[in-house]
Scaffold this motif. Structure first.
Motif, short mmCIF file in Angstrom:
data_model
loop_
_atom_site.label_atom_id
_atom_site.label_comp_id
_atom_site.label_asym_id
_atom_site.label_seq_id
_atom_site.Cartn_x
_atom_site.Cartn_y
_atom_site.Cartn_z
N ILE A 115 -54.23 75.08 -64.21
CA ILE A 115 -54.85 75.78 -63.08
C ILE A 115 -55.39 77.12 -63.58
O ILE A 115 -54.62 77.92 -64.12
N HIS A 167 -57.90 72.77 -62.27
CA HIS A 167 -57.96 73.29 -60.92
C HIS A 167 -58.22 74.77 -61.02
O HIS A 167 -57.93 75.38 -62.06
N THR A 169 -58.64 83.67 -51.86
CA THR A 169 -57.44 83.06 -51.31
C THR A 169 -56.70 83.99 -50.34
O THR A 169 -55.86 83.53 -49.57
N ALA A 189 -50.47 79.58 -52.87
CA ALA A 189 -51.47 78.53 -53.11
C ALA A 189 -51.27 77.88 -54.49
O ALA A 189 -51.42 76.67 -54.64
N ILE A 190 -50.91 78.69 -55.48
CA ILE A 190 -50.65 78.13 -56.82
C ILE A 190 -49.44 77.20 -56.76
O ILE A 190 -49.45 76.10 -57.31
N LYS A 247 -50.31 73.93 -55.14
CA LYS A 247 -51.08 73.10 -56.07
C LYS A 247 -50.16 72.51 -57.14
O LYS A 247 -50.29 71.33 -57.51
N GLU A 299 -48.33 69.53 -55.97
CA GLU A 299 -49.25 68.40 -55.90
C GLU A 299 -49.43 67.77 -57.29
O GLU A 299 -49.52 66.54 -57.42
N ILE A 300 -49.48 68.62 -58.30
CA ILE A 300 -49.79 68.18 -59.67
C ILE A 300 -48.59 67.57 -60.37
O ILE A 300 -48.72 66.65 -61.19
#
Ligand SMILES: [Ca+2]
Ligand SMILES: [Ca+2]
Ligand SMILES: [Ca+2]
Ligand SMILES: [Ca+2]
Ligand SMILES: [Ca+2]
Lengths: 506, 506
Positions: free
Chosen positions: B198, B225, B232, B241-242, B245, B248-249
């Motif tokens: 990211i 990403h 943000t 937000a990180i 993510k 999700e990853i």
């Protein structure tokens, strides 16, 4: 829609306080806009031929590079940067600058009075790495001792902060690069916001602890401690040794307490980063008023970011002495050569972000940047990270890059940094906290957890620059007395310690 | 007492394996020593007149700057550095170097085979800051998600690592500095030891994410990403937000698993730091044997640290092609100019620590440094952080400074770094681990938690260089297969990510 703002009667451009749609005529005159134009950008108040001056703040910020019609968007596509060729008039405005020093009743703040006469706004214990090789041990020691609760009994200690960096070896052992790093490390270790310091090295690096001590004398050495990884037995053993030393130091450091101290003890670092079209209209001139109030109390404010005053140096030269002017001009000459290393140049600024925000030329940006220093005489010139002991407005040489510039100002003794931002900055600093000023209501809403003071109400609610300046001055006294800034609450200030690396990495 | 070591029959000096007392005669000849002399230092085997060559490794390392008697201590006080004026003999030893490639049965290690054909030795998720302004958010996100236990269910993920640094803005937008930083960031994001990445920016910095993507193409973009703090909503919102993510990853990144992979997939970064008099006698030549074994299997080894090969470049030129020789000589010419910035010079090395350890001149240090690259042909030259895709011995330009050099080698694709040290180093790296080799038993005892392999037994127990080289080769395969190095156990590798900063800070 809010009216476009004319900053000075001479100006040939006006500034948009809000985005204007395609087809609109925000100035009420000229052809409708062909494209939408963002807030902060400029529109032509008069028609200009190619080569005509573009005037903002009553000053030439560039020249038309194509014919410009009334009402048209004025930016990089039709403006070129032109060298400022007016002769320097050193001292011409000095009397007027002296008259600008406000005569006000003395105020105080609650600070830590130190043995050397300086006053802290915080009380940290500093771990200073001489080289990147000791970065991890100081970071681990600081985070472990904090997590273990060893600091909890000591209410007068703000924390243990690890000043780690990427240099200290693979560099020339003498010259400007080594001298700057020495000043930064020593300036942090001896900072009035630091109660005690431990230097940690690997052992075989260029930036030797002993050399640094010899350079600066042994004043106050009982506050300073030192060890190396090679002599202590490796990474883990050194982390434990640092923690043991911290446990020894903490009770003494905790004896410091706050008392009423005069504003004359304050040195304030002035910063801007991620500037936009509003920086020069709201936050910077309001900070200029606060700067004058600090100076009026016998305190000091530090203007820096040399590449960003480039082009507006005449404003400073007209209110200083020949001695200071000579140093400032020598510094700007040095920068012309330095900037050329690696393909840069002094008109490298404004950044892509600045341009998106509506700043067209470095001249335009510089005029806005100088506004935060107020109107009083420029009293002194300092090299990067040199101790600023004199009162009044000083100039300290530094890059414009925020972490490097602020690190130098803090090393110089600034106990508070005040930082204006338009695009939005997530900056914070230790041991001196940073107060962040937003140039617009939009930014205040977009990054509410990061911004301390909004200056957008100058536009949206007609707050005067003078009132906003007083609000900033009062906030400085509150934060200096211990109130936490937004960036302190967020825990910023460790990764933002960035000494200026000058010269080759070997 | 152990005997002084003569490294080559032509040598005019011998090396002390242990400290010699004042009054002793360690060579059994000449006047007794006037002062004690430390281990690793040199004694004169023959009398030398002023101007006579000082010979070690069978090579001239300097010239006597004063008459030197038999048995006398030979160091900076009586040796001066003399330019090596022998004409370059490009390719003269190429046939001999080809013959030095060992012909051995293929071996394998347990690695992560990636879609692009490369093989990882670790499986990290990388957070890459484009600028210092996003350093804190990525560090906080990595440490918070780890502390919260979000990684615990994912056994195949080695961790989330935050690649924060001090630059990315306040720099020229094009040229060598910007190109190098781009290659470092992209090389880490796409590294075979990284399963997903990211990018995090502030938003208005010079080092724009979009620009970097355009520069390198969109291959494999599903692994990448990106977000910015300004878009943000500030520091805290970006940390959250990180982390979202990352959650999700993680399941996808965890699907990677180890399988048997050929040694030909390995690229090994060769490093030394804090060298001493033993580096060139024990660890470096033993690593040279391991390098040859890697090359014999079709793998690649990367020699770097340009200032440290300066003076010994003829050794490399004699075993390479005219094309590679031209690039290497051009690189050394560039360095002469670069080093002069800020007052350095190419004989800036050895460091104070090296000198204390007994290394007198850069020539002496360089000969020892080159030994770790073994004896095979030099196949290719690469710029700093350029992708090293070719097999065999490559040279990648970099400073000698450990964190900057290793960061470039890892960006170039090295999945393992092997680092020899004499004075003792606390270095570690991510996403590619560093194996540390101690040059002496003393160092192995002094920093036992930091050193992976001791090479002092070459002196103390007569272990052959060849046997030690095989031991290192076997260790590389074990560590490549997942065994943790000492520096990984200690948690090193975050603060040691240090991209080379070339050019002015603006
Ligand atoms: Ca406390
Ligand atoms: Ca600025
Ligand atoms: Ca700045
Ligand atoms: Ca080295
Ligand atoms: Ca090195």
């Amino acid at each position: 829609m809010a009216e476009a703002i004319t900053l000075h009667p001479r100006d040939t451009v006006a500034v948009l306080p809000a985005r204007a749609d395609a087809g609109s005529t925000p100035l009420g005159t000229g052809a409708p806009l062909a494209h939408p134009v963002s807030a902060g950008h400029k529109l032509a108040r008069v028609a200009m031929a190619e080569g005509d001056p573009v005037i903002k703040f009553g000053q030439i910020i560039g020249r038309a590079s194509a014919p410009i019609a009334v009402g048209e968007h004025v930016h990089s596509h039709n403006v070129s940067y032109s060298e400022h060729d007016e002769a320097h008039q050193i001292g011409a405005d000095l009397a007027r600058a002296e008259a600008a020093i406000p005569d006000i009743a003395p105020r105080s703040f609650m600070g830590y009075a130190r043995d050397d006469g300086r006053v802290g706004t915080r009380n940290y214990i500093a771990l200073c790495a001489t080289v990147n090789c000791s970065a991890t041990v100081i970071k681990c020691a600081a985070s472990e001792i904090t997590a273990e609760g060893a600091l909890d009994p000591y209410d007068n200690v703000d924390g243990v902060v690890a000043f780690a960096h990427g240099t200290g070896c693979g560099m020339a052992a003498s010259g400007r690069g080594a001298d700057s790093l020495e000043r930064v490390l020593w300036g942090h270790a001896t900072h009035p916001n630091v109660g005690a310091a431990i230097f940690v090295g690997l052992g075989c690096e260029v930036m030797q602890i002993a050399r640094m001590e010899a350079h600066f004398g042994s004043a106050g050495t009982e506050r300073f401690h030192a060890l190396t990884i090679q002599e202590t037995g490796g990474t883990r053993a050194t982390i434990e040794a640092i923690k043991a030393k911290l446990r020894e130091i903490l009770p003494q450091a905790n004896k410091a307490s706050r008392s009423a101290c005069p504003v004359s003890a304050l040195r304030i670092g002035l910063q801007c980063g991620g500037s936009d079209g509003f920086s020069a209209i709201t936050a910077n001139p309001a900070l200029g008023v606060a700067s004058d109030l600090i100076v009026g109390q016998g305190g000091g404010v530090i203007l820096s970011e040399t590449p960003e005053i480039h082009g507006a140096e005449d404003l400073l030269l007209r209110r200083t002495t020949p001695e200071v002017a000579e140093k400032l001009l020598g510094c700007l000459d040095w920068w012309e050569v330095y900037a050329a290393q690696g393909g840069g140049s002094m008109d490298n600024n404004p950044s892509p972000g600045n341009k998106q925000g509506g700043i067209t030329t470095i001249l335009e940006k510089s005029l806005g940047a100088v506004a935060k220093a107020g109107a009083t005489p420029l009293r002194a010139f300092y090299d990067y990270a040199e101790q600023v002991r004199t009162p009044g407005l000083s100039f300290m040489d530094s890059p414009g890059y925020d972490p490097v510039s602020a690190t130098g100002q803090i090393a110089a003794g600034a106990q508070i940094v005040v930082f204006t931002t338009g695009r939005g900055s997530a900056f914070g600093s230790k041991p001196a906290p940073t107060i962040k000023l937003a140039t617009s209501d939009r930014l205040m809403e977009a990054m509410p957890d990061d911004m301390d003071i909004g200056c957008g109400d100058i536009l949206s609610q007609g707050v005067s620059i003078a009132d906003k300046g007083e609000e900033i001055f009062e906030a400085i006294l509150r934060f200096a007395s211990g109130e936490k800034t937004k960036s302190e609450d967020l825990g910023l200030g460790d990764n933002e310690f960035q000494p200026w690396q000058i010269g080759a990495v070997m």
